[in-house]
Design a protein around this motif. Structure first.
Motif, PDB file in Angstrom:
ATOM      1  N   GLY A 216       0.640  -1.200   0.196  1.00  0.00           N
ATOM      2  CA  GLY A 216       0.022   0.033   0.016  1.00  0.00           C
ATOM      3  C   GLY A 216       0.670   1.239  -0.191  1.00  0.00           C
ATOM      4  O   GLY A 216       0.444   2.483  -0.747  1.00  0.00           O
ATOM      5  N   TRP A 217       1.602   1.790   1.216  1.00  0.00           N
ATOM      6  CA  TRP A 217       2.969   2.249   0.648  1.00  0.00           C
ATOM      7  C   TRP A 217       3.519   2.662  -1.222  1.00  0.00           C
ATOM      8  O   TRP A 217       3.937   3.994  -1.021  1.00  0.00           O
ATOM      9  N   ALA A 218       3.421   1.392  -1.370  1.00  0.00           N
ATOM     10  CA  ALA A 218       4.451   1.646  -2.103  1.00  0.00           C
ATOM     11  C   ALA A 218       3.316   2.025  -3.345  1.00  0.00           C
ATOM     12  O   ALA A 218       3.702   3.059  -4.514  1.00  0.00           O
ATOM     13  N   GLN A 219       1.924   1.921  -3.274  1.00  0.00           N
ATOM     14  CA  GLN A 219       0.827   2.529  -4.203  1.00  0.00           C
ATOM     15  C   GLN A 219       0.771   4.112  -3.904  1.00  0.00           C
ATOM     16  O   GLN A 219       0.520   4.754  -4.855  1.00  0.00           O
ATOM     17  N   LEU A 220       0.986   4.291  -2.769  1.00  0.00           N
ATOM     18  CA  LEU A 220       0.598   5.566  -2.401  1.00  0.00           C
ATOM     19  C   LEU A 220       2.231   6.548  -2.679  1.00  0.00           C
ATOM     20  O   LEU A 220       2.000   7.885  -3.567  1.00  0.00           O
ATOM     21  N   GLN A 221       3.277   5.373  -2.798  1.00  0.00           N
ATOM     22  CA  GLN A 221       4.439   6.937  -3.504  1.00  0.00           C
ATOM     23  C   GLN A 221       4.179   7.496  -4.856  1.00  0.00           C
ATOM     24  O   GLN A 221       4.774   7.788  -5.391  1.00  0.00           O
ATOM     25  N   ALA A 222       4.035   6.091  -5.767  1.00  0.00           N
ATOM     26  CA  ALA A 222       3.852   5.965  -7.092  1.00  0.00           C
ATOM     27  C   ALA A 222       2.400   7.344  -7.254  1.00  0.00           C
ATOM     28  O   ALA A 222       2.898   8.044  -8.462  1.00  0.00           O
ATOM     29  N   GLY A 223       1.231   6.779  -6.193  1.00  0.00           N
ATOM     30  CA  GLY A 223       0.306   8.403  -6.601  1.00  0.00           C
ATOM     31  C   GLY A 223       1.513   9.538  -5.883  1.00  0.00           C
ATOM     32  O   GLY A 223       0.995  10.833  -6.462  1.00  0.00           O
ATOM     33  N   SER A 224       2.445   9.875  -5.253  1.00  0.00           N
ATOM     34  CA  SER A 224       3.095  11.580  -4.709  1.00  0.00           C
ATOM     35  C   SER A 224       3.611  11.338  -6.124  1.00  0.00           C
ATOM     36  O   SER A 224       3.823  13.033  -5.613  1.00  0.00           O
TER      37      SER A 224
END
Length: 507
Positions: A216-224
């Protein structure tokens, strides 16, 4: 089989208050080892934002707040329901039934009690523990994660309305990048008015381990990375629960500094006036808030509009919206609201001397409004709204239906030939494309919608329910109330649950 020592008994009757342990931290880490019981928790104060320090907190909420979150989070399926509003009931059932099916409550005595805590927490019930297959558990985990994420972000932290990121995100210049199917992006975005920035949000639920959180954190970093230099916050909510233990949340977050965020696509000059709190707190001074609130309640509107007349009723609530502005959470419980109780009692007494055909007008002269409500079939949840918001939703539905009818590829009769021979994945991509087209058409229509919805909203003040529902008779006005219901209201909406059908206490 469920073990024999677990007594087969009906749910207990109790007020629907629960403590939800929440751990704030600055990134994913291993699941804490029962610290939701053993750690010293801080009392939660309504901060409308992140607490000053990370650590364990123990906020208290109600089942009504959780159900409110469940009914409003997720993909907007209303583009598919333009001609079949009755199917809105099915979507609402899908959103709340896993919570009723698998969650229970149990008494808890933590090692370090927090003042004001109720001593009751949510857990998984024996049905989930002993009789539910893996596929059903996965589906329930998804719904639990989305619901508790919505609850945490909106009821606890003061975020505005959430939206699915798959439709393009908040910033027009970045829309196509957010729609890139090759990117694995987070679930939701929203604008936090107090922080004056956008949030990117990912939800996880079930027995949430560090591996799941890191994904989930990797998904957020991609969005970031898509947001780039714009100021924003990423938020990862893990709603973790295992059989026999407490439901608790981990909220991992990171703040990215940068340029002030641009307003959402299609928003106008009054967007800056939307201010802190729920959209419903600002309907009087922001046309964009009115459009947003109407969109957020479209499922409830379709359910009310299509309900049989025998299932509709109206309930009295104070016409003063300020009495229900957000203080803690999104809803105001009515069973302990002195103003509501007093005004209802006065109305019941005065109604004995008023002709039935003038009673509805009389209660409005006494400072009460009557919100339209119905029970969602297949649940013990009652949803409702004010006549003003209902009128705005009705006007918005007319405009959405016109968009669907004039946009090639959005009509059901255009789809059958396209669906043949497509894989499930290809059909999902096709449906996503249709939703994006629909949303783009909605945003293009926003400047024209502002005065139309404003006019409908204001006209709703003096409209009869029979006119708004386009039916010959007014729904029943219920001044007596139902002792079996626990009611709550926002400035423009109503929600009630059966006090006898709350999550059962674990034996």
């Amino acid at each position: 089989m469920i073990p024999a020592h677990i007594v087969d008994e009906p749910p207990l009757s109790y007020a629907d208050s629960f403590d939800v342990p929440v751990l704030f931290r600055n990134g994913p880490a291993s699941k804490p080892k029962r610290q939701w019981r053993t750690a010293k928790h801080e009392a939660w104060s309504a901060s409308d934002g992140f607490p000053a320090t990370d650590g364990w907190y123990a906020p208290t909420t109600t089942w009504r707040e959780i159900i409110k979150a469940a009914t409003e989070v997720g993909r907007d399926v209303t583009p598919h329901l333009q001609n079949q509003p009755r199917y809105a009931h099915g979507e609402l059932v899908a959103r709340v039934s896993p919570l009723y099916a698998y969650l229970g409550a149990h008494a808890v005595t933590p090692r370090h009690p927090v003042p004001g805590a109720k001593g009751q927490r949510l857990t998984l019930n024996p049905v989930y523990e002993h009789g539910t297959e893996r596929t059903a558990k996965n589906a329930a985990a998804y719904r639990l994660g989305m619901t508790m994420t919505e609850w945490a972000c909106r009821s606890l932290l003061g975020l505005g309305q959430t939206h699915h990121l798959e439709l393009g995100g908040p910033i027009p210049a970045l829309s196509n990048t957010f729609k890139d199917p090759r990117r694995t992006l987070p679930d939701l975005w929203g604008r936090h008015e107090a922080e004056e920035m956008y949030w990117l949000i990912e939800a996880k639920g079930g027995s949430v381990g560090v591996g799941t959180l890191r994904k989930g954190w990797a998904q957020l970093q991609a969005g970031s990375r898509v947001f780039g230099s714009y100021k924003h916050r990423i938020v990862l909510v893990g709603a973790s629960v295992r059989p026999g233990d407490d439901l608790f949340l981990t909220i991992d977050h990171d703040l990215h500094s940068g340029e002030p965020p641009l307003p959402p696509a299609g928003s106008g000059a009054d967007s800056a006036a939307v201010g802190v709190g729920s959209l419903e707190d600002h309907l009087g001074d922001s046309d964009d808030a009115l459009i947003g609130a109407a969109r957020a309640q479209m499922l409830a509107y379709l359910a009310l509009r299509s309900a049989p007349a025998s299932q509709l009723r109206t309930v009295p609530v104070p016409a003063d919206r300020a009495s229900r502005h957000r203080r803690s959470g999104l809803t105001t419980p009515l069973e302990n609201d002195d103003l509501t109780l007093a005004m209802r009692a006065d109305a019941r007494g005065a109604a004995l001397h008023v002709e039935s055909h003038t009673l509805r007008a009389q209660i409005r002269s006494w400072g009460l409004d009557d919100f339209l409500t119905c029970r969602i079939p297949g649940t013990e949840v009652h949803l409702g709204m004010s006549r003003k918001l209902f009128a705005a939703c009705a006007r918005l539905h007319e405009e959405d239906l016109a968009i669907a009818q004039r946009t090639p590829g959005l009509r059901a009769e255009d789809q059958s030939a396209l669906d043949q021979g497509l894989s499930d994945e290809d059909q999902e991509v096709q449906r996503l494309t249709q939703r994006r087209i629909f949303r783009e058409q909605q945003e293009e229509a926003r400047p024209r919608l502002r005065p139309l919805l404003r006019d409908a909203y204001e006209r709703g003040t003096t409209s009869d329910w029979s006119d708004l529902l386009r039916r010959p008779q007014e729904p029943k006005l219920d001044l007596e109330g139902d002792e079996g219901l626990l009611e709550a209201a926002t400035p423009e909406t109503y929600l009630a649950v059966s006090r006898y059908d709350l999550p059962a206490a674990r034996s």
